[in-house]
Design a protein around this motif. Structure first.
Motif: not given
Length: 479
Positions: A31, A154, A182, A331, A333, A364
């Protein structure tokens, strides 16, 4: 920055490390960079059936293994986790994003759980109850409940599986664990430690897959006798329904929206500086994290100024950088959710005191954000942010603070800062939460129960309470 290697990914079934082969795979993404670390094999129905088929005979072997021997395997596994802690922590930071210092601490605390429950394995006892008629002996025995299906997310890929695995294995249960897709390598590394420590084949299986399909398949099987889940409230409800269909007990550790009550007599410096560190640790992706800071009005301005100053000092970056204190979100999302929550609050009149937007760099990243004057209608006042957003609100009296703290259906963790002994008693009694910190933010220890109330779940993990959910009582009356 130095490059680090990432472990190959497998399924672990009946003591065998299964490569992807012809199975479907999904990428595991770093990430902090948005690049792929590897590809994760996804279990199909045949794999899940293989895991279920292995769980019953393995349970029969493991539950009849002497408690001292079970304890030795868990202790040896804990020693291997400590020995391999730097490697496991690196895997965790690569795939989950948290600062490496946090990952190191998590691995060591995961090992602590295995060591703690290794000792509890030797303390599983029963009792003899005097009979109400002569010539009768009455016994109560506690025995392993059976094969367990465990599901973990995760965000804490070492300590959350460790809480479940250590207690279940200590009790004598076999376990099929589905960690979060993840961050799979961390859980596999723990499984490797247990395998190398001599855990019999089939006692532990690690599977990955489409979460809804895996949970439906495993929980419906008559092999599974107990379910344990950590994750969101909606998924917890769904798994509860599936477990109820088979009259199977389930332990749930679900979401929170942690209130912090700061009274005018508190150490404001400690509450503010510690609050910023606590809120943004793990990029706010922690279920027990402080979220709503409720501050007595007379000291509200001072607290807000110090909290914002402490937040702005936090170093955001790749978790592999030693200077990093706040890593990326896990992530895309999560990133989109943060943007939506802030936009909704601002549209309704909230003020952004710092942060409030994504950081323009690969990965992210979202800036640690502090919101004030947030109307009660804003989503962030009702939904768990599970990201780097803190909300500040003033209150007048104790009753006002308790009413706001207890308003939501979540009741996992809560915190309070005060020097007044009477207030300490009042908030301890009045706060609806499974775990409460007074004048501190660190409330988790292996020897203490971890769990919530209301929609934050039921049952406890950790402490002497943690093993009870994996045991069943058997009454024997002998004439």
């Amino acid at each position: 920055m130095q490059k680090f290697s990432y472990d190959p990914l497998y399924l672990f079934i009946n003591g065998n490390w299964l490569e992807a082969g012809q199975r479907d795979t999904v990428p595991v993404i770093n990430p902090a960079t948005g690049t792929a670390l590897g590809r994760l094999p996804m279990a199909g129905a045949a794999d899940l059936d293989l895991a279920l088929a292995a769980a019953t005979p393995a349970f029969d072997v493991w539950r009849h293994t002497a408690p001292e021997q079970r304890a030795r395997v868990l202790k040896d596994a804990a020693a291997l986790m400590r020995e391999r802690s730097e490697h496991i922590a690196t895997l965790m930071t690569l795939e989950e994003g948290k600062a490496l210092t946090e990952s190191r601490d998590e691995v060591l605390r995961a090992a602590d759980y295995f060591e703690w429950f290794a000792e509890e394995a030797r303390r599983i006892d029963g009792r003899v109850v005097p009979a109400n008629r002569p010539g009768v002996q009455q016994l109560v025995k506690r025995q392993a409940i059976g094969p367990v299906a465990a599901f973990t997310p995760w965000n804490f890929p070492a300590i959350t599986p460790a809480r479940k695995l250590s207690a279940a294995l200590a009790a004598g249960c076999s376990v099929i664990l589905k960690p979060g897709e993840e961050s799979p390598a961390t859980a596999l590394a723990l499984a490797r430690c247990l395998d190398d420590a001599g855990l019999p084949k089939g006692v532990l299986q690690i599977v990955f897959g489409v979460p809804d399909q895996v949970s439906a398949h495993l929980i419906a099987s008559p092999v599974i006798r107990k379910v344990a889940f950590t994750g969101s409230v909606p998924v917890g409800r769904l798994l509860s329904q599936r477990a109820a269909a088979g009259v199977k007990p389930i332990t749930l550790e679900l979401g929170g929206h942690g209130p912090v009550l700061v009274f005018e007599d508190a150490d404001i410096d400690a509450a503010a500086a510690g609050g910023a560190a606590n809120r943004f640790r793990g990029t706010g992706q922690i279920c027990i994290s402080s979220t709503r800071f409720l501050v007595q009005r007379s000291v509200y301005a001072r607290f807000a100024e110090q909290f914002v100053a402490a937040t702005r000092k936090l170093v955001v970056g790749d978790g592999m950088d030693p200077a990093t204190q706040v890593g990326p979100l896990a992530n895309p999302r999560q990133l989109e959710k943060m943007e939506a929550l802030v936009a909704d609050a601002v549209a309704q009149g909230a003020k952004v005191l710092t942060g409030g937007k994504r950081i323009d760099r690969p990965g992210y990243f979202f800036a640690p954000t502090v919101l004030a004057e947030v109307p009660m209608s804003a989503r962030v006042m009702h939904e768990e942010p599970f990201g780097p957003i803190a909300v500040l609100r003033p209150f007048e009296q104790l009753e006002d603070a308790l009413a706001e703290a207890n308003r939501l259906p979540y009741a996992l963790s809560a915190y309070a800062f005060t020097r007044d002994a009477r207030t300490v008693l009042d908030v301890g009694d009045g706060l609806e939460a499974g775990m409460i910190g007074i004048n501190q933010y660190r409330i988790i220890a292996t020897e203490l129960p971890f769990g919530g109330m209301k929609e934050s779940g039921h049952g406890s993990e950790g402490g002497i309470e943690g093993i009870n959910h994996y045991l069943t009582n058997k009454f024997i009356s002998q004439a």
